[in-house]
Design a protein around this motif. Structure first.
Motif: not given
Length: 333
Positions: A23-32, A94-100, A53-55
């Motif tokens: 039931g959790s949501t995790v925000l990861i900054v940098g996808i290297g 079934d994973l929910e993935v939001e990308v920026h 989030i990754d640039r």
């Protein structure tokens, strides 16, 4: 629960813990190296939603340690968050993935962190970690730091109201300006850092992160692994977790041009940099352009430019910010 049966059998998690993870949501900054491996571990562990989030985009030099990506991603210069999302959904549909595809600044981070239960650091520089730290403490969200270079690694978990914050620890962290791009790295150091980071993440998500709290530091090459207790390092004068917090890193006054750590690259943020403006400028100059769904790529004055569709541009082969601003003015007036 069959998919997670072996994890549920572990006494530290059990069925109750697995429900909390799911039931959790995790925000990861940098996808290297760090962030992509953490994302994969958490996806396989059953986390309900990941916000990434990754640039940057995938390059061949990433493939030695960034195990979520393929050679095709590097060939196509796929943005890391897009390639990561594709792989993660192959692992768990079934994973929910939001990308920026974005530079992580204060407004973006605070907006996304509000809906997250936990923040993970996948970055490679102090400034962004201080930004994560300030956003987490202002919003009351736990976060987990990790870092690695050469064969060394470090990690620590931070809980607002319970532990000292990252800013408190900065004076005692290893003093180094080394980066993967200047000093290199071996993949086992990444895996060690992420193993500890994700373990702390699972303890936080299942409500089992408690004292004593430690900073973990080690070298996989020398087989040295140490931990230092940090509970007594909180400072009442700290600008983030002290008696009068001001969260200085959230004061969004970042330069519109910045060097990317160790990469001989300058990032420029400028509202004039749009897809149509790039097309017009290059048509005027008669310069060839490579278009992808996410950015435009071209060469000008011996530099390689990558222009994203949100006013952000990377200039490769350059470390002079004044020169970068001059080039932008030459191209876009």
């Amino acid at each position: 629960m069959e998919r997670y049966s072996r994890q549920v059998l572990y006494n530290g998690i059990g069925e109750a813990g697995q429900h909390l993870i799911s039931g959790s949501t995790v925000l990861i900054v940098g996808i290297g190296a760090l962030g992509s491996l953490s994302a994969e571990m958490l996806a396989r562990a059953g986390v309900g939603k990941l916000i990434l989030i990754d640039r940057d985009y995938v390059e061949y030099s990433n493939l030695q340690r960034q195990t979520l990506y393929r050679a095709q991603d590097a060939e196509e210069k796929q943005p890391k968050v897009i390639a990561a999302k594709e792989r993660l959904l192959e692992i768990r549909p079934d994973l929910e993935v939001e990308v920026h595809i974005a530079h992580c600044d204060a407004p973006l981070l605070q907006g996304l962190a509000e809906s997250a239960d936990l923040l993970l650091d996948g970055t490679d520089n102090f400034d962004t970690r201080l930004l994560i730290n300030d956003a987490a403490y202002r919003l009351g969200r736990p976060w987990v730091y990790a870092a690695c270079v050469e064969a060394s690694y470090s990690s620590a978990g931070f809980m607002p109201g319970e532990t000292p914050c990252y800013r408190c620890l900065v004076p005692v962290l290893p003093a180094t300006t080394l980066t993967c791009d200047t000093a290199g790295i071996i993949a086992p150091a990444v895996h060690m850092a992420v193993a500890e980071q994700v373990t702390m993440a699972l303890k936080i998500l299942t409500g089992q992160f408690g004292p004593p709290h430690h900073m973990h530091i080690g070298s996989v090459w020398d087989m040295e692994h140490m931990k230092y207790r940090i509970d007594g390092m909180k400072s009442d004068e700290c600008e983030t977790c002290g008696k009068h917090p001001v969260y200085p890193s959230l004061d969004d006054r970042a330069d519109h041009a910045m060097r990317l750590c160790g990469r001989d690259t300058v990032q420029v943020m400028d509202a004039r940099i749009t897809a149509s403006a790039v097309d017009s400028a290059l048509a005027r100059l008669g310069t060839e352009i490579n278009r992808t769904p996410y950015f435009q790529e071209f060469h000008y004055e011996h530099f390689r430019f990558v222009c994203f569709h949100n006013g952000r541009m990377l200039i490769h082969g350059l470390d002079d910010m004044n020169k970068a601003k001059t080039l932008v003015n030459q191209l876009f007036g």
